[in-house]
Scaffold this active site. Structure first.
Site, short mmCIF file in Angstrom:
data_model
loop_
_atom_site.label_atom_id
_atom_site.label_comp_id
_atom_site.label_asym_id
_atom_site.label_seq_id
_atom_site.Cartn_x
_atom_site.Cartn_y
_atom_site.Cartn_z
N CYS A 341 0.79 -1.23 0.00
CA CYS A 341 0.00 0.00 0.00
C CYS A 341 0.83 1.29 0.00
O CYS A 341 0.48 2.23 -0.73
CB CYS A 341 -1.03 0.00 1.12
SG CYS A 341 -0.51 -0.69 2.69
N ARG A 370 7.44 -11.12 5.22
CA ARG A 370 7.17 -10.98 6.65
C ARG A 370 8.04 -11.99 7.42
O ARG A 370 8.22 -13.12 6.97
CB ARG A 370 5.70 -11.26 6.98
CG ARG A 370 4.70 -10.53 6.11
CD ARG A 370 4.39 -9.14 6.61
NE ARG A 370 3.52 -8.45 5.66
CZ ARG A 370 2.19 -8.60 5.61
NH1 ARG A 370 1.58 -9.41 6.45
NH2 ARG A 370 1.48 -7.93 4.72
N GLN A 388 0.41 -11.01 -2.83
CA GLN A 388 -0.97 -10.60 -2.58
C GLN A 388 -1.63 -10.15 -3.87
O GLN A 388 -0.99 -9.51 -4.72
CB GLN A 388 -1.01 -9.45 -1.57
CG GLN A 388 -0.51 -9.81 -0.19
CD GLN A 388 -0.51 -8.61 0.73
OE1 GLN A 388 0.04 -7.57 0.42
NE2 GLN A 388 -1.13 -8.76 1.89
N ASP A 390 -3.26 -7.65 -4.54
CA ASP A 390 -3.50 -6.41 -3.81
C ASP A 390 -4.05 -5.33 -4.74
O ASP A 390 -3.62 -5.23 -5.90
CB ASP A 390 -2.18 -5.93 -3.22
CG ASP A 390 -2.33 -5.40 -1.80
OD1 ASP A 390 -3.48 -5.19 -1.38
OD2 ASP A 390 -1.31 -5.19 -1.14
N HIS A 392 -5.59 -1.03 -4.43
CA HIS A 392 -5.93 0.12 -3.60
C HIS A 392 -6.73 1.11 -4.44
O HIS A 392 -6.31 1.48 -5.54
CB HIS A 392 -4.67 0.76 -3.03
CG HIS A 392 -3.94 -0.17 -2.12
ND1 HIS A 392 -2.95 -1.01 -2.56
CD2 HIS A 392 -4.11 -0.43 -0.79
CE1 HIS A 392 -2.52 -1.75 -1.56
NE2 HIS A 392 -3.20 -1.42 -0.48
N LYS A 475 -12.01 -3.02 8.92
CA LYS A 475 -12.01 -3.91 7.76
C LYS A 475 -13.17 -4.89 7.83
O LYS A 475 -13.77 -5.13 8.88
CB LYS A 475 -10.69 -4.67 7.68
CG LYS A 475 -10.39 -5.54 8.90
CD LYS A 475 -9.07 -6.27 8.74
CE LYS A 475 -8.77 -7.14 9.95
NZ LYS A 475 -7.60 -8.00 9.74
N HIS A 521 -8.41 -0.67 0.74
CA HIS A 521 -7.45 -1.75 0.52
C HIS A 521 -8.27 -3.03 0.30
O HIS A 521 -9.19 -3.31 1.08
CB HIS A 521 -6.57 -1.98 1.75
CG HIS A 521 -5.86 -0.76 2.27
ND1 HIS A 521 -4.50 -0.66 2.34
CD2 HIS A 521 -6.34 0.41 2.78
CE1 HIS A 521 -4.16 0.50 2.87
NE2 HIS A 521 -5.26 1.17 3.15
#
Length: 649
Positions: A341, A370, A388, A390, A392, A475, A521
């Site tokens: 992000c 991670r 991910q 992902d 945004h 979320k 997100h």
């Protein structure tokens, strides 16, 4: 004092009365049958003083499953006592067995031990036998409160108990529970006596566990057990476990040659093999199609970033413990990318934006890293590097609801496509008592309200989970139940007013002034690795045709049919279907068996008759078993397979 019964009646009791006192006040039969109780919604045992004014419900032998966490915890104490007797019978003194924590967990319990010699798996049946003996002794559980000094004196030989007791507040009541000669530090609750405990339990396994989860501490031996109110429930659970072993994505990953984890490459860093890469690319292509239809724009960002980027976003130091250490590069510090992000925010900020440009939807299959402890790594579902799906969305406040609903629709579509229809929806909001959250309280309240309104508008059942929000915003999580009844948190949608504020990004409004966008997100898969691991187990490796890495196996009956099989394979391949010919010297039945073991969904057997008529004999794997068809025209079959691939069935 008084307590309130389920029918609304109030029961007067003396100060310090217990649930057993309440049962006796109602009637001797109830006192005889009572096993535990709830007080104010919390499970309590019959020995603990009730809080005044509490609403209580007594749990009896008619509904023992309602007290499952209580009897599981009590069985943990019985197991701990049995382990002590096991070592005493081998000549060790009682103080040779030291004990860490031992809570009840879902379906059972565990207990950590520091033992004079390790327990072996083959010792577990003997521990079970001793447990059944202790249950047959019908030893009462007793509870007593002690001072901190007396508590420490109880365990002069046990550094783990001493550490736990030493960490308790001086003014907090410390409780011991005892059955027979076994005494343990414990908050409870427990059943009245060992003889009231169910015997439908089983010791499952042992493993190593760092004391208090810290790698710097000693490794203790953890023993796991499971227990249910009835043998039928235990048998069903054990059957599900066997099915879970059969579906284990690590086992199937090896057998189907999907992925491998090589210690020379690194723990938690999966290598995708050719078959697994096909599966991954099918998932990626599916998501890209959905994103293209919804006007997302693809972006690509680097795998590392300047540490100041993550300081600005708040990921460092908020998530510092789950990130790899910074890397020194000349006079700067960089870090392996923990989140996509902040990079997407900087792409948004790379040029001026007008209200007419919004919403801006940026999507990336971005790999992030991670730090996970070695003991927590698990195949594809817990890794150190993952990708991910992902995206945004940067939008105006008046666009937020529509954008959120569109993402919600996309995520539900994704789950339905993969047969994951048993879903519950969890709204994660702030824990008011925590300091881990950033940003303006008014924006938090607005974001939380907008998520709830969107979910209610489409009529989805949801729960609210305080403390489950991300540090920058609330979320909506999608918690999916697989075919074995296990729950997995997969997709997520987050509403964020805070990162735009922290990065000071704007758009020019209709009034010519700067305004702050809102961020959404979203990641319907969550991560490709974890989603794939769950998907392997959900399907048991029997993927639908469109997902299967190996879609069609052509099986010539004899060598003279190889050329015909190769001709058909070439046509299937040209049409975009993944097909292969088994031209080995094996007999036909062995070839079919090999294709079955590889879980190839469609097998085409060809011989003289098929070659002469340009047909195939079809054998398909289906959820119901097998489906066989003879003399199917190849052109018809080709059209059928292409349609199945197109519609993803």
């Amino acid at each position: 004092m008084h307590v309130t019964l389920p029918d609304g009646r109030q029961l007067e009791l003396p100060q310090g009365a217990t649930a057993l006192d309440a049962a006796r006040a109602i009637g001797p039969r109830l006192a005889q049958d009572a096993l535990a109780a709830t007080a104010g919604g919390d499970l309590v045992d019959l020995m603990t003083p009730l809080p005044g004014g509490a609403a209580i419900t007594l749990i009896t032998k008619k509904n023992p499953a309602d007290a499952a966490p209580v009897f599981r915890h009590s069985l943990g104490h019985v197991m701990s006592q049995a382990v002590g007797e096991f070592y005493r019978a081998r000549g060790y003194p009682a103080e040779a067995v030291k004990r860490g924590v031992g809570p009840s967990i879902e379906n059972g319990w565990y207990q950590d031990f520091d033992l004079p010699e390790p327990l072996k798996e083959e010792d577990l049946p003997e521990i079970e036998r001793l447990m059944r003996e202790i249950i047959a002794r019908d030893l009462p559980f007793s509870r007593r409160e002690v001072s901190k000094q007396d508590a420490l004196a109880q365990f002069p030989h046990d550094p783990y108990k001493k550490e736990l007791i030493g960490g308790l507040p001086d003014d907090e009541a410390i409780t011991f529970y005892q059955q027979g000669d076994y005494v343990d530090l414990c908050r409870g609750p427990h059943f009245p006596a060992t003889g009231r405990l169910p015997t439908s339990f089983k010791l499952m396994s042992t493993s190593g566990a760092y004391w208090r989860g810290n790698e710097q501490n000693p490794i203790l031996q953890r023993v796991y057990g499971v227990a249910f109110a009835t043998q039928k429930e235990l048998d069903a659970y054990l059957a599900r476990l066997e099915e879970a072993k059969r579906r284990d994505h690590r086992k199937l990953g090896r057998e189907l040659e999907l992925f491998t984890i090589d210690p020379l490459v690194g723990k938690g860093l999966p290598l995708w093999l050719p078959n697994g890469t096909v599966l991954r690319e099918e998932l990626t292509n599916f998501m890209k199609e959905q994103q293209f239809a919804r006007d997302y724009q693809g972006v690509i960002t680097p795998n590392i970033g300047n540490l100041d980027l993550y300081r600005t976003s708040g990921h460092y130091p908020y998530y510092a413990e789950s990130q790899f250490n910074p890397i020194e590069v000349e006079d700067e510090q960089y870090m392996l990318k923990p989140m996509n992000c902040p990079h997407h925010v900087r792409i948004y900020a790379s040029k001026p934006r007008s209200y007419r440009d919004l919403p801006v939807r940026l999507a990336e299959f971005g790999t992030v890293y991670r730090y996970e402890q070695s003991g927590e790594l698990n195949g594809l579902t817990r890794v150190r590097g993952f990708t991910q799906d992902d995206a945004h969305i940067f939008c105006r406040p008046d666009q937020l609801k529509k954008e959120f609903l569109d993402v919600l629709d996309l995520t539900v579509l994704v789950l339905k496509t993969f047969g994951m229809t048993d879903v519950r929806f969890r709204v994660g909001v702030r824990d008011p008592g925590s300091d881990k959250y950033v940003g303006d309280e008014a924006n938090w309240a607005l974001a939380e309200r907008q998520i709830v309104e969107a979910v209610e508008e489409v009529g989805l059942p949801y729960t609210i989970e305080p403390g489950d929000a991300a540090f920058y915003g609330p979320k909506l999580d999608f918690v999916v139940k697989d075919v074995l009844g296990r729950e997995w948190q997969l997709g997520t949608i987050q509403v964020d007013y805070n990162l735009p504020e922290r990065f000071d990004i704007t758009y020019t409004g209709e009034d010519g002034q700067d305004h702050r966008p809102v961020m959404i997100h979203r990641a319907p898969f969550g991560s490709i690795e974890r989603f794939t691991g769950i998907l392997i187990e959900h399907y048991g490796g029997d993927f639908p045709l469109w997902l299967a890495p190996r879609q069609v196996a052509l099986i010539p009956i004899a060598d003279r049919h190889n050329a015909y099989a190769e001709e058909l394979r070439a046509e299937l391949h040209a049409a975009g279907l993944r097909a292969e010919v088994d031209d080995s010297s094996n007999r036909m039945n062995a070839k079919v068996r090999a294709a079955e073991l590889s879980k190839i969904p469609v097998m085409l057997v060809v011989g003289d008759q098929e070659q002469e008529n340009r047909t195939v004999s079809v054998r398909e794997r289906t959820p119901e078993g097998h489906r066989e068809r003879k003399a199917v025209p190849f052109a018809d079959l080709m059209a059928e397979l292409l349609e199945r691939r197109r519609t993803r069935v």
